[in-house]
Design an enzyme around this catalytic site. Structure first.
Site, mmCIF file in Angstrom:
data_model
loop_
_atom_site.group_PDB
_atom_site.id
_atom_site.type_symbol
_atom_site.label_atom_id
_atom_site.label_comp_id
_atom_site.label_asym_id
_atom_site.label_seq_id
_atom_site.Cartn_x
_atom_site.Cartn_y
_atom_site.Cartn_z
ATOM 1 N N SER A 41 5.101 -8.412 -8.859
ATOM 2 C CA SER A 41 4.686 -8.459 -10.270
ATOM 3 C C SER A 41 5.112 -7.219 -11.050
ATOM 4 O O SER A 41 5.243 -7.266 -12.270
ATOM 5 C CB SER A 41 3.181 -8.668 -10.380
ATOM 6 N N THR B 130 -0.792 -8.720 -7.879
ATOM 7 C CA THR B 130 -1.968 -8.140 -8.539
ATOM 8 C C THR B 130 -1.656 -6.872 -9.330
ATOM 9 O O THR B 130 -2.470 -6.440 -10.133
ATOM 10 C CB THR B 130 -3.067 -7.810 -7.508
ATOM 11 N N THR C 260 1.634 -10.539 -3.537
ATOM 12 C CA THR C 260 1.141 -10.425 -2.163
ATOM 13 C C THR C 260 0.690 -11.765 -1.604
ATOM 14 O O THR C 260 0.799 -12.021 -0.409
ATOM 15 C CB THR C 260 -0.018 -9.404 -2.143
HETATM 16 N N1 ASP Z 1 0.642 -5.391 -4.253
HETATM 17 C C1 ASP Z 1 0.962 -6.408 -5.174
HETATM 18 C C2 ASP Z 1 0.043 -7.597 -5.068
HETATM 19 O O1 ASP Z 1 -1.095 -7.374 -4.786
HETATM 20 C C3 ASP Z 1 2.364 -6.795 -5.243
HETATM 21 C C4 ASP Z 1 2.667 -7.366 -6.586
HETATM 22 O O2 ASP Z 1 1.974 -7.076 -7.558
HETATM 23 O O3 ASP Z 1 3.598 -8.184 -6.677
HETATM 24 O O4 ASP Z 1 0.373 -8.716 -5.251
#
Ligand code: ASP
Length: 334
Positions: A64, A97, A15
């Site tokens: 991720s 995350t 993100t």
């Molecule tokens: N929603 C996720 C983030 O907070 C997306 C990810 O993990 O790539 O980064």
């Protein structure tokens, strides 16, 4: 004026470098898949020039939840080559995350350095009103540049807070205070006065003090996680063993209890295929302990690790041994 520390920045996606359709796009940006280009994240933060010499190092970018074991193994090699060539005093990795806690623990278990390696992410995309990633990144660079961060293992910095890579876990889908170390608390803070302060350190062994060196590995033994629930039968366990799992982590009910049918399946795959079972819990915190009966059946207890973190330790342990008592020693140590 003394020389500023050198910090290498590895951008892996997530993100923090995502771009939404407008400033209120806080959720759908993942589907759009638009990201800041090379140098753009750094370009938004001229303030970093007063903290460290920050240099971006190329790496693949992806959400991720799309990472695979090979990405971690390559990341470990990239980190070592930066330090081996003396190109940085610390490293910051920007990361999605969703699985950042797994990467943090994997690095904590496998890096052979005492130099700071910090993972950081954001809960809101770079284009959002009140995007949190910019300050998170500034704080992560401060932590990576601080000599007091050496020897503390891989750490995660989010929302001004410094967490151990072993203990940290995500607790919320959208709030900026998404991360916690639950029973154990944070290590310190990158605080509002600009200072990096530590209050705790982990007694669990990490980085240079583990027996895991993955620099020459191209893959990890397969380990799957099976979640228990009322009425769960043994099919998922048999299926994991059938596709080649060398270990299975049970996210058991309560203090780590699979159903009787799952227990039977575990005993069967252990006896027939030598699959090592690790008992964890689907409960948010607390320890899973190894009773004499479990020890006799060849089970390992996952302590207070989340099942997906226990999966990593079990996979690394299986690169060394498949003796359950020896693997239990590793779970008691790391
Ligand atoms: N929603 C996720 C983030 O907070 C997306 C990810 O993990 O790539 O980064």
């Amino acid at each position: 004026m003394s020389e500023l520390p050198r910090v290498a920045l590895i951008i892996t996606g997530g993100t923090i470098d995502s771009v939404g359709t407008d400033r209120l796009d806080l959720a759908w940006y993942i589907e759009a898949g638009k990201r800041l280009g090379t140098g753009e994240l750094l370009g938004q933060l001229p303030e970093l020039k007063t903290i460290a010499h920050v240099k971006e190092v190329p790496f693949r970018r992806l959400p991720s939840h799309a990472l695979v074991d090979k990405d971690w193994l390559d990341m470990v090699r990239t980190i070592h080559s930066i330090f081996d060539e003396n190109k940085a005093d610390g490293i910051v990795i920007t990361h999605g995350t969703n699985t950042i806690e797994e990467t943090a623990y994997f690095l904590n278990l496998t890096l052979k350095t005492d130099k700071p390696v910090i993972v950081v992410g954001a809960m809101r995309p770079s284009s959002a009103i009140s995007a949190d990633g910019y300050l998170n990144l500034v704080n992560a660079v401060k932590v990576a540049a601080d000599p007091h961060s050496r020897g503390r293992g891989a750490m995660l910095v989010m929302n001004d807070t410094i967490y151990s890579g072993r203990d940290v876990t995500k607790n919320d889908t959208y709030r900026v205070q998404a991360f916690q170390s639950r029973d154990l608390g944070p290590l310190g803070f990158a605080d509002a006065d600009g200072s990096v302060v530590y209050y705790h350190q982990t007694v669990k062994k990490h980085t240079e003090n583990t027996e895991f060196d993955v620099r020459n590995l191209q893959s990890l033994p397969r380990v799957d996680v099976v979640v228990s629930y009322v009425g769960a039968d043994g099919n998922m366990i048999e299926a994991a063993a059938a596709v080649g799992a060398k270990g299975i982590v049970s996210a058991g009910t309560g203090a780590g209890r699979p159903t009787p049918a799952e227990d039977e399946a575990f005993d069967r795959v252990y006896k027939e295929k030598g699959v090592i079972m690790c008992l964890c819990s689907r409960v948010a915190s607390g320890r899973v302990v190894r009773s004499p009966g479990l020890a006799k059946r060849g089970f390992v207890a996952g302590d207070n690790l989340q099942p997906w973190k226990a999966r990593l330790l079990l996979a690394l342990a299986l690169t060394k041994t498949n003796n359950a008592d020896e693997i239990q020693r590793m779970f008691d140590t790391y």
